[in-house]
Enzyme design. Structure first.
Site, PDB file in Angstrom:
ATOM      1  N   ALA A   8       8.952-113.332 -48.710  1.00 45.03           N
ATOM      2  CA  ALA A   8      10.381-113.401 -48.697  1.00 45.03           C
ATOM      3  C   ALA A   8      10.960-113.239 -47.024  1.00 45.03           C
ATOM      4  O   ALA A   8      11.953-112.510 -46.830  1.00 45.03           O
ATOM      5  CB  ALA A   8      11.161-112.379 -49.491  1.00 45.03           C
ATOM      6  N   LYS A  48       2.617-114.588 -44.008  1.00 46.40           N
ATOM      7  CA  LYS A  48       1.673-114.701 -42.647  1.00 46.40           C
ATOM      8  C   LYS A  48       0.174-115.048 -43.061  1.00 46.40           C
ATOM      9  O   LYS A  48      -0.287-114.773 -44.280  1.00 46.40           O
ATOM     10  CB  LYS A  48       1.897-113.523 -42.051  1.00 46.40           C
ATOM     11  CG  LYS A  48       2.969-112.980 -41.487  1.00 46.40           C
ATOM     12  CD  LYS A  48       3.478-113.883 -40.300  1.00 46.40           C
ATOM     13  CE  LYS A  48       5.070-113.568 -39.991  1.00 46.40           C
ATOM     14  NZ  LYS A  48       5.399-114.628 -39.020  1.00 46.40           N
ATOM     15  N   LYS A 158       0.766-129.047 -35.446  1.00 48.85           N
ATOM     16  CA  LYS A 158       1.786-127.826 -35.499  1.00 48.85           C
ATOM     17  C   LYS A 158       0.832-126.755 -35.021  1.00 48.85           C
ATOM     18  O   LYS A 158       1.653-125.999 -34.257  1.00 48.85           O
ATOM     19  CB  LYS A 158       1.888-127.313 -36.987  1.00 48.85           C
ATOM     20  CG  LYS A 158       2.286-126.034 -37.345  1.00 48.85           C
ATOM     21  CD  LYS A 158       4.109-126.167 -36.939  1.00 48.85           C
ATOM     22  CE  LYS A 158       4.737-125.063 -37.145  1.00 48.85           C
ATOM     23  NZ  LYS A 158       4.791-124.080 -37.999  1.00 48.85           N
ATOM     24  N   ARG A 227      14.237-117.761 -32.439  1.00 53.04           N
ATOM     25  CA  ARG A 227      13.309-116.798 -31.956  1.00 53.04           C
ATOM     26  C   ARG A 227      11.887-117.062 -32.626  1.00 53.04           C
ATOM     27  O   ARG A 227      11.937-116.992 -33.766  1.00 53.04           O
ATOM     28  CB  ARG A 227      13.483-115.187 -32.383  1.00 53.04           C
ATOM     29  CG  ARG A 227      14.854-114.927 -31.420  1.00 53.04           C
ATOM     30  CD  ARG A 227      15.582-113.424 -31.817  1.00 53.04           C
ATOM     31  NE  ARG A 227      14.592-112.418 -31.233  1.00 53.04           N
ATOM     32  CZ  ARG A 227      14.808-112.086 -30.137  1.00 53.04           C
ATOM     33  NH1 ARG A 227      15.606-112.560 -29.236  1.00 53.04           N
ATOM     34  NH2 ARG A 227      13.999-110.886 -29.595  1.00 53.04           N
TER      35      ARG A 227
HETATM   36  O1  KPL Z   1       6.715-122.541 -35.905  1.00 51.62           O
HETATM   37  C1  KPL Z   1       7.370-122.185 -35.319  1.00 51.62           C
HETATM   38  C2  KPL Z   1       7.404-120.588 -35.226  1.00 51.62           C
HETATM   39  O2  KPL Z   1       8.202-120.081 -34.473  1.00 51.62           O
HETATM   40  O3  KPL Z   1       6.384-120.232 -35.758  1.00 51.62           O
HETATM   41  C3  KPL Z   1       8.470-123.039 -34.424  1.00 51.62           C
HETATM   42  C4  KPL Z   1       8.210-124.218 -34.893  1.00 51.62           C
HETATM   43  C5  KPL Z   1       7.919-122.865 -32.947  1.00 51.62           C
HETATM   44  C6  KPL Z   1       9.794-122.586 -34.567  1.00 51.62           C
HETATM   45  O4  KPL Z   1      10.048-121.274 -33.893  1.00 51.62           O
END
Ligand code: KPL
Length: 276
Positions: A8, A48, A158, A227
């Site tokens: 969450a 996480k 990513k 952020r």
């Molecule tokens: O994935 C992201 C993150 O903050 O972990 C981005 C895409 C950089 C967006 O903030």
């Protein structure tokens, strides 16, 4: 269709709010009742990376047969974490996302721009039509989505973006716009991205874009007011994902003979900033 969401935090809340408009959504928070997710057809993982095993373990005997687990997480180690928590034989989807969300001091979560979520099955796993179903659901909820096979290049795509934007913004204490507006930050992000892309190439991964630096700048533009998740972690005194992001680039770089000095420096500085 019932969608479960594990986690969450800011990202989990963004997806829960969006999907709640088009599906029944059950969120599992830390310490919550796992049986809430017993009817879920797809379970999104939005914790996480380092919390994955502990967060999913309570679902081991709860999830419906055939339920798919779809990771929105950063890094490259999602499948191993999911299998450690839930055992082998699960239907796993990977859904790397460039959506950004920021939790503000009053607890509200705001979307920090517009990203893309790419859905696919890990290499070597059995096919499933749930990837298409999930991408359709994302689109119905107003979230841009694509389906990709193989998905691994998109995980890397990513990772390269995170390796560049996250430490630079976290160490500066600034939004993602910093990577665009502050010349030394742009230079540093470009070095980080190029090193990460060189490691990807050495690992035999063809990134789904020609220029990693351009891609980083595009994502920074699209999420300028966000952020980064690493900055939000430092703000809250929580562990960061630096080990799963730049740490992974450094580790793989070493094993593949690719120098990654800028990623090593970022790893070191974020570890120190986090008091590790
Ligand atoms: O994935 C992201 C993150 O903050 O972990 C981005 C895409 C950089 C967006 O903030």
């Amino acid at each position: 269709m019932t969608i479960g969401i594990v986690g969450a935090g800011a990202l989990g809340t963004l997806f829960a709010d969006a999907l709640g408009k088009v599906a029944r959504v059950e969120t599992l928070r830390r310490g919550g009742d796992p049986t809430r997710l017993s009817a879920a057809r797809i379970v999104l993982v939005a914790v996480k990376t380092y919390d994955t095993v502990a967060a999913l373990r309570p679902l081991r005997d709860v999830l419906a047969t055939g339920a798919a687990i779809a990771s929105l997480q950063n890094g490259l180690l999602q499948v191993g974490h999911i299998e450690t928590a839930l055992g082998p034989g699960r239907t796993i989807l990977l859904a790397p996302t460039t959506e950004g969300a920021t939790r503000h001091a009053d607890g509200t979560v705001r979307r920090g721009g517009f990203g893309l979520t790419t859905v696919g099955t890990p290499a070597g796993s059995a096919g499933t039509d749930l990837g298409d179903a999930l991408a359709d659901l994302f689109r119905a909820a107003g979230l841009a989505a694509a389906v990709a096979d193989p998905i691994e290049p998109h995980l890397w795509a990513k990772l390269v973006v995170n390796a560049a934007i996250n430490p630079v913004t976290a160490l500066a204490g600034r939004t993602n716009a910093h990577v665009l507006d502050h010349a030394p930050a742009s230079v540093r992000a470009a070095l980080l991205a190029r090193e990460a892309a060189a490691v990807a190439a050495a690992a035999g991964v063809a990134l789904p874009y020609a220029d990693p630096v351009e891609r980083v700048l595009d994502v920074a533009r699209a999420t300028a007011s966000n952020r980064s998740s690493m900055l939000q972690d430092l703000d809250r005194g929580r562990p960061t994902e630096i080990e799963a992001i730049n740490g992974e680039i450094v580790r793989l770089g070493r094993s593949l003979g690719v120098p990654t000095p800028e990623n090593e420096r970022a790893l070191d500085e974020v570890r120190r900033a986090a008091g590790a």
